[in-house]
Design an enzyme around this catalytic site. Sequence first.
Site, short mmCIF file in Angstrom:
data_model
loop_
_atom_site.label_atom_id
_atom_site.label_comp_id
_atom_site.label_asym_id
_atom_site.label_seq_id
_atom_site.Cartn_x
_atom_site.Cartn_y
_atom_site.Cartn_z
N ASP B 49 0.78 -1.22 0.00
CA ASP B 49 0.00 0.00 0.00
C ASP B 49 0.82 1.29 0.00
OD1 ASP B 49 0.99 -0.29 2.52
OD2 ASP B 49 -0.94 -0.24 3.53
N ARG B 280 -4.56 4.66 6.79
CA ARG B 280 -4.88 4.45 5.37
C ARG B 280 -6.14 5.19 4.95
NH1 ARG B 280 -4.18 -1.53 3.52
NH2 ARG B 280 -4.96 -0.32 1.76
N TYR B 288 1.09 -3.23 11.74
CA TYR B 288 2.08 -4.31 11.66
C TYR B 288 2.42 -4.68 13.08
CZ TYR B 288 2.83 -3.33 6.70
OH TYR B 288 2.68 -3.16 5.35
N PRO B 363 7.54 -6.21 4.53
CA PRO B 363 6.73 -5.16 3.92
C PRO B 363 6.68 -3.86 4.71
CG PRO B 363 5.33 -6.77 5.00
CD PRO B 363 6.73 -7.24 5.18
#
Lengths: 669, 669
Positions: B49, B280, B288, B363
């Site tokens: 993302d 987001r 995370y 990530p």
Amino acid sequence: MAPGDSEVDVLIVGAGPAGLMAATWMARCGIKTRIIDKRGTKIFSGQADGLQCRTLEIFDSFGFADRVWKESNHMLEICLWNPDSEGRIRRSDRIPDTIPFISRFQQVVLHQGRIERFFLDSMKKHSDIRVERGVMPQSMTFDENKAEDPAAYPIEVTLQHLTEAEMNPDQSTSTNGAAKSDGLFRSNMAADDTEELLQRAANHGLVGSRETVKAKYLIGCDGAHSWVRRQLGQGFELEGEQTDYIWGVLDIIPITDFPDIRMRCAIHSASSGSVMVIPRENKLVRLYIQMTTTEKGGDKLDRSNITPKLILESAQRTMKPYKLDYEYCDWWTAYQIGQRVGKSFSKSTRIFLAGDAVHTHSPKAGQGMNVSMQDTYNLGWKIAGVINGTLDRKVLGTYESERKMIAEQLIEFDHKFSRLFSGRPAKDVADEAGISMSEFKEAFVKGNLFASGVAVDYDASLIVAKDGGPKEQSDGTGVLNGDKRGRGAGNKELATNIKIGQRFPSYQVLNQADARPWPFQQFLKSDGRFRIIVFAGNIVSPSQKSLVHQLAKSLEPLTKRYTPSSKPIDSRIEILTLHSSKRHDVEIFDFPELLRPWTEGEGWDYWKIFVDDESYHEGDGRAYEGYGVDKEKGCLVAARPDGYVGWVGGLEDVGDLERWFGGFMKVQE
Amino acid sequence: MAPGDSEVDVLIVGAGPAGLMAATWMARCGIKTRIIDKRGTKIFSGQADGLQCRTLEIFDSFGFADRVWKESNHMLEICLWNPDSEGRIRRSDRIPDTIPFISRFQQVVLHQGRIERFFLDSMKKHSDIRVERGVMPQSMTFDENKAEDPAAYPIEVTLQHLTEAEMNPDQSTSTNGAAKSDGLFRSNMAADDTEELLQRAANHGLVGSRETVKAKYLIGCDGAHSWVRRQLGQGFELEGEQTDYIWGVLDIIPITDFPDIRMRCAIHSASSGSVMVIPRENKLVRLYIQMTTTEKGGDKLDRSNITPKLILESAQRTMKPYKLDYEYCDWWTAYQIGQRVGKSFSKSTRIFLAGDAVHTHSPKAGQGMNVSMQDTYNLGWKIAGVINGTLDRKVLGTYESERKMIAEQLIEFDHKFSRLFSGRPAKDVADEAGISMSEFKEAFVKGNLFASGVAVDYDASLIVAKDGGPKEQSDGTGVLNGDKRGRGAGNKELATNIKIGQRFPSYQVLNQADARPWPFQQFLKSDGRFRIIVFAGNIVSPSQKSLVHQLAKSLEPLTKRYTPSSKPIDSRIEILTLHSSKRHDVEIFDFPELLRPWTEGEGWDYWKIFVDDESYHEGDGRAYEGYGVDKEKGCLVAARPDGYVGWVGGLEDVGDLERWFGGFMKVQE
């Protein structure tokens, strides 16, 4: 209902920019609406194109200004070209096209067809309202006795569905091979084809091609030849005069050595007429070209005399010694200058007229499409609010009082501007028949503020809590209720640059929760909600913090009173907060819950509290200064659903604010 | 060709971001291309993302950065949370998330599915290339002897078309009702399903469900389990190590009283692991969450042990005393940290690997999708240029030399970053097993430049005219041709802030013809063209003006040499000019024709000459200063089709520039 009949809250006649703006409001507010247009397709080229910065602000409030901004040509500078002492044209002045810092947008140009596309896409995204093309009204009845009954459908309209051939009229071939279509077919010099269309439809009307629609409200956005206006008859005529100034319009890719062809230019030649240059998207340039300087009183030019070749030759004469030619012509037309305003804008606040149906003028100032859209931008939320039970019907009276004044200002502006533009430049100060170029420049500079659209300043009324009574209103409709104190006048001195009656201006602020910079105006979305903007001041100061917590206690019953108990607390009146402390010194939890409401399943709202502080990447932190609000004490502002400021007061003036809302809002269960 | 066979210039395996970027280049350059993916649909939630500002610049060069900018969440600030002396977490630091002024964009977050949508829309607009879903490669042959034959199709691939059921694998129901799908199915902890899919397809393969494709070039963008890489066998293995750090990922709408939930946060608890917060779009927040702090050497966690509930509980432990919960979970997964890089990136510069197929890592740093897309952004124009006859095949060697270096830098960055992030904070300076929080902050600040993507600095090569030989290149492939002088080294001192090997930076300039402000980088479109940027200096000075006219005379044969005579003069190499005189003192006609070329039917080009001057509404006039170019003398810059600077010299160094182009471009008829 008889078989074949149907009911609708709002029927909109005409799907040009004014009709689409009205439909867009209805789409956002969930109002049952039909919108019809006699044409078979939306337009694809030509027509109106100039967009005011205020219009872009409005588009942004619906979420599609970015599409316009990206596709359009931006106009930055106006160059004035005048004859020198030898009669040769030369650049005499440059002025910025949009006055710096009056808006976060600048004036741009994009053809009407794209604008209509963005409206259509937006309606589709938010509703199932679709334009019904090839449909025209055939007859109308209105039961005035039922005008004040909220449940009634006092309007009945018979609709005629046209066949393919009828809705796409022939366009005669131009005498110049370059033009693809007869540009005159939508000119004000072309004859109205409504009756002809109706007659043809009647002759070969198919079975089932007619239907009857009952409507609560009707909005006529059907242009200068408005069918709706003609049904209303006496008292709704357009008043004003037609002049004999004839102008031609060419949309071409110019082949030229004129150095300012990508600037907006006003070119006055010594004795060969005037040209206005409007650079457009896709390499196109629009030229407005004076065709004759005949004084008043002549007959209309025979339309068959006007060809693109004739128009081009006029332009060539004006612009010599520069060369001008083209291979590609996108569109062309010609028009006759005139300024007219409708006597009345509404019948019993049930049937409304908007756009060209109530004001016509010359296109050069780039105002027509803007003022037309802004008519229905003013009207749409009012009708929607009455239908969904939020607003008192009295509010509808402000459509005429607010917009007729603007139409009159437009006509006056255009009258003056056209005269200056169509005249021959004065040879010297003794040449009284000529136009003074310094007067022309002055008019241009002054006109620029008007032409931006941001100067619109609505008079006092039940929704605009400022000084002045009904007499100060343009048409004296007297929608004002009671004395100044009684309608909750607040205290306008607390925000010296937030003018009651004008649109809420924009300065950069940061979201307290995520530090992102935004133009504050961006949060005044056109979704039918009123907004209370809490300028919370310096929230780090204990006394100010306690004042803000006190404020929330008194705002809560106010917002609840006008919000159905089944709906979220911010669904009718949204509260936005802007404080002036340093962002790092504050958290959203320093603010009362009402200012960051809790939703089951989603937690706190992080998009309601903002701070006037510097950003990492885009500077600023001068919003309070810009708004003219005291950084310690703050103030309270109420904005209407169209972003116009209705009320300004102090944080302790909630009683006053309640009276203001009480004047036009309906208490909910 | 055998019946059922077909030929294609480029075959792309895998339609994730790396594959789509490659296809987008081919779409713009008109290259015959197929792109296949074994999945039945593009992804709709979750996955990668984070978007670097450099990635947004690249998107902008294809024309769709605005869509990302509008929909994404912008991240402005990073908050570091660490335990205080009592072990309670508190905010210890704030740093800007994107280093101010390194780009005109800032880092944003938007889920991969939307990015893929924008690529697909862009491809559709510019070509007939469409992703073929439910198609996977089954076998491949490569005839290495034909590698250097431009007309040959040395690659042959058999494709298997899958059935509906095969291309949309089952997703087992999660043990927690909130999650809609089993987030593990694309985790690096899930087993590869390629063989299984192929087996199933073989079992019920329908008639005609197989075909053979011959291709000139093949790009494997098929992920960490890359089928293409496995066909290449020895010499193409991923090298590196897997750690035992297990992290969970939740995309939720958080219900919390943690005050920085809309900031990017790095939270280290005293002894309950770490959490990274990534706010987001659509109210979502990605967390995370460290699942275990076990040191190296353990077995993989059994995937059935990991549930959203387990991940949430870990987060709650780290973030206490703050509350954290959710009702809506959009996606979840878990992964094991590891860093690996492929040994080789290409086979005979005919078959290429890109993205996860050649580098895998954790990530959290938000790099994966960016570096993967930038792999094929580097590769696409090179392949397209070779196929359309513009470029020498030698250029293809620079893909590995340029991108393997970046992959190695990424792995190193991620290794360091993950270790710091997964460790327990040091109790005090004597606690050597713990992680120093000041070291962590320093790594974060330093990492931010790397993570922006704008620091990418390609080594010397035949397309990057800077100091350094093959040995200074990361892999020593030796694509450099000859000595420094021989390859046209120019003079980098003339533009101190335009670094050879880095992307051409952006400053605001005005269009000379219409005064509109633009970020100059905006004109370096990704359309396959090289660009010569003429910093014309002070064109009002007669000697400088004559120098510029002289320059045009020598540039004309250069551009003609590499442009087919049937094509417009700017179709292979476009010349853009930026001068430093006052806009009002200059007209485009002051410049030589080559800099504003004439087109039959459209006249002069008004979009090639720019000026470093102040705008009416957006300030500036400091581009020369920003670029570090002398305002009197100017300079000459050449940019590759991907916007990276290849050569810098003086206005009189055209001979040198010719040598540079001559090193890799093909002379046209």
